[in-house]
Design an enzyme around this catalytic site. Sequence first.
Site, PDB file in Angstrom:
ATOM      1  CG  HIS A  34      -6.763  -2.813   2.948  1.00 27.70           C
ATOM      2  ND1 HIS A  34      -6.023  -1.658   2.769  1.00 27.70           N
ATOM      3  CD2 HIS A  34      -7.974  -2.576   2.373  1.00 27.70           C
ATOM      4  CE1 HIS A  34      -6.762  -0.757   2.120  1.00 27.70           C
ATOM      5  NE2 HIS A  34      -7.946  -1.283   1.874  1.00 27.70           N
TER       6      HIS A  34
ATOM      7  CD  GLU B 190      -9.191   6.008   0.253  1.00 30.99           C
ATOM      8  OE1 GLU B 190      -8.153   5.993  -0.430  1.00 30.99           O
ATOM      9  OE2 GLU B 190      -9.208   6.192   1.482  1.00 30.99           O
ATOM     10  CB  VAL B 191      -9.097   1.840  -5.246  1.00 30.10           C
ATOM     11  CG1 VAL B 191      -8.722   1.354  -6.645  1.00 30.10           C
ATOM     12  CG2 VAL B 191      -8.124   2.908  -4.762  1.00 30.10           C
TER      13      VAL B 191
ATOM     14  CG  ASN C  64     -12.526  -0.680   3.380  1.00 28.97           C
ATOM     15  OD1 ASN C  64     -12.997  -1.102   4.439  1.00 28.97           O
ATOM     16  ND2 ASN C  64     -11.331  -0.108   3.311  1.00 28.97           N
TER      17      ASN C  64
ATOM     18  CG  HIS D  73      -8.493  -2.941  -2.547  1.00 28.05           C
ATOM     19  ND1 HIS D  73      -9.427  -2.287  -3.331  1.00 28.05           N
ATOM     20  CD2 HIS D  73      -8.398  -2.212  -1.411  1.00 28.05           C
ATOM     21  CE1 HIS D  73      -9.854  -1.213  -2.699  1.00 28.05           C
ATOM     22  NE2 HIS D  73      -9.257  -1.147  -1.516  1.00 28.05           N
TER      23      HIS D  73
ATOM     24  CG  ASP E  54      -2.049   1.018   1.099  1.00 24.95           C
ATOM     25  OD1 ASP E  54      -3.210   0.579   0.968  1.00 24.95           O
ATOM     26  OD2 ASP E  54      -1.765   2.233   1.123  1.00 24.95           O
ATOM     27  CB  ILE E  55       0.843   4.248  -2.174  1.00 22.33           C
ATOM     28  CG1 ILE E  55       1.935   5.146  -2.724  1.00 22.33           C
ATOM     29  CG2 ILE E  55      -0.415   5.049  -1.859  1.00 22.33           C
ATOM     30  CD1 ILE E  55       1.642   5.712  -4.101  1.00 22.33           C
TER      31      ILE E  55
HETATM   32  P1  AMP Z   1      -9.798   1.457   0.095  1.00 20.44           P
HETATM   33  O1  AMP Z   1     -10.187   2.637   0.933  1.00 20.44           O
HETATM   34  O2  AMP Z   1     -10.113   0.148   0.782  1.00 20.44           O
HETATM   35  O3  AMP Z   1     -10.368   1.528  -1.297  1.00 20.44           O
HETATM   36  O4  AMP Z   1      -8.230   1.471   0.010  1.00 20.44           O
HETATM   37  C1  AMP Z   1      -7.507   1.928  -1.090  1.00 20.44           C
HETATM   38  C2  AMP Z   1      -6.054   1.831  -0.729  1.00 20.44           C
HETATM   39  O5  AMP Z   1      -5.289   1.974  -1.900  1.00 20.44           O
HETATM   40  C3  AMP Z   1      -5.566   2.898   0.259  1.00 20.44           C
HETATM   41  O6  AMP Z   1      -5.041   2.258   1.425  1.00 20.44           O
HETATM   42  C4  AMP Z   1      -4.472   3.650  -0.530  1.00 20.44           C
HETATM   43  O7  AMP Z   1      -3.389   4.043   0.275  1.00 20.44           O
HETATM   44  C5  AMP Z   1      -4.086   2.604  -1.569  1.00 20.44           C
HETATM   45  N1  AMP Z   1      -3.509   3.126  -2.800  1.00 20.44           N
HETATM   46  C6  AMP Z   1      -3.977   4.137  -3.570  1.00 20.44           C
HETATM   47  N2  AMP Z   1      -3.189   4.316  -4.654  1.00 20.44           N
HETATM   48  C7  AMP Z   1      -2.205   3.385  -4.556  1.00 20.44           C
HETATM   49  C8  AMP Z   1      -1.081   3.065  -5.373  1.00 20.44           C
HETATM   50  N3  AMP Z   1      -0.799   3.718  -6.504  1.00 20.44           N
HETATM   51  N4  AMP Z   1      -0.264   2.051  -4.979  1.00 20.44           N
HETATM   52  C9  AMP Z   1      -0.528   1.381  -3.834  1.00 20.44           C
HETATM   53  N5  AMP Z   1      -1.576   1.636  -3.030  1.00 20.44           N
HETATM   54  C10 AMP Z   1      -2.403   2.635  -3.382  1.00 20.44           C
END
Ligand code: AMP
Length: 127
Positions: free
Chosen positions: A112, A105-106, A97, A110, A35-36
């Site tokens: 975690h 968010e994405v 999530n 995924h 995770d970034i």
């Molecule tokens: P979520 O809120 O469960 O959708 O988590 C999205 C996660 O993606 C967050 O923990 C971010 O820090 C992570 N994230 C966003 N962009 C990147 C990226 N380019 N590389 C790795 N992790 C990322």
Amino acid sequence: MPYTYDTSNIFAKILRGEIPCDKVLETEHSLAFSDIAPKTPHHVLVIPKGPYVCYDHFAQDASDLEIADFTRAIGQVCAQLGVSPGADGAGYRLISNAGRDGVQEVPHLHVHILAGRNIGPMVMAPP
Ligand code: AMP
């Protein structure tokens, strides 16, 4: 439930090789990367390579091969990190999530993997 997958999301770009990632594991159907913005000393994201928005979408539409691969990839990363309790590791937490209330968010499935310290209570009280 029909899902529409947004191919412009950041994890789709990682899968297409358009942006880099810190790869932890790659299998036929799954990819794991750091995770970034890590929330714990170990914070790895595991994603399927297929276009699935969230866990129930994946459970509904993915093949048995994809589901088995993804599940085993998560286990393999836990083993690689040395956090599996059965191997004397201290444990970990898996979070996936989904949607608005899940605060996703994405919009690409995924999981975690959080580990490396005590993660604390499972869910915080709402503000
Ligand atoms: P979520 O809120 O469960 O959708 O988590 C999205 C996660 O993606 C967050 O923990 C971010 O820090 C992570 N994230 C966003 N962009 C990147 C990226 N380019 N590389 C790795 N992790 C990322």
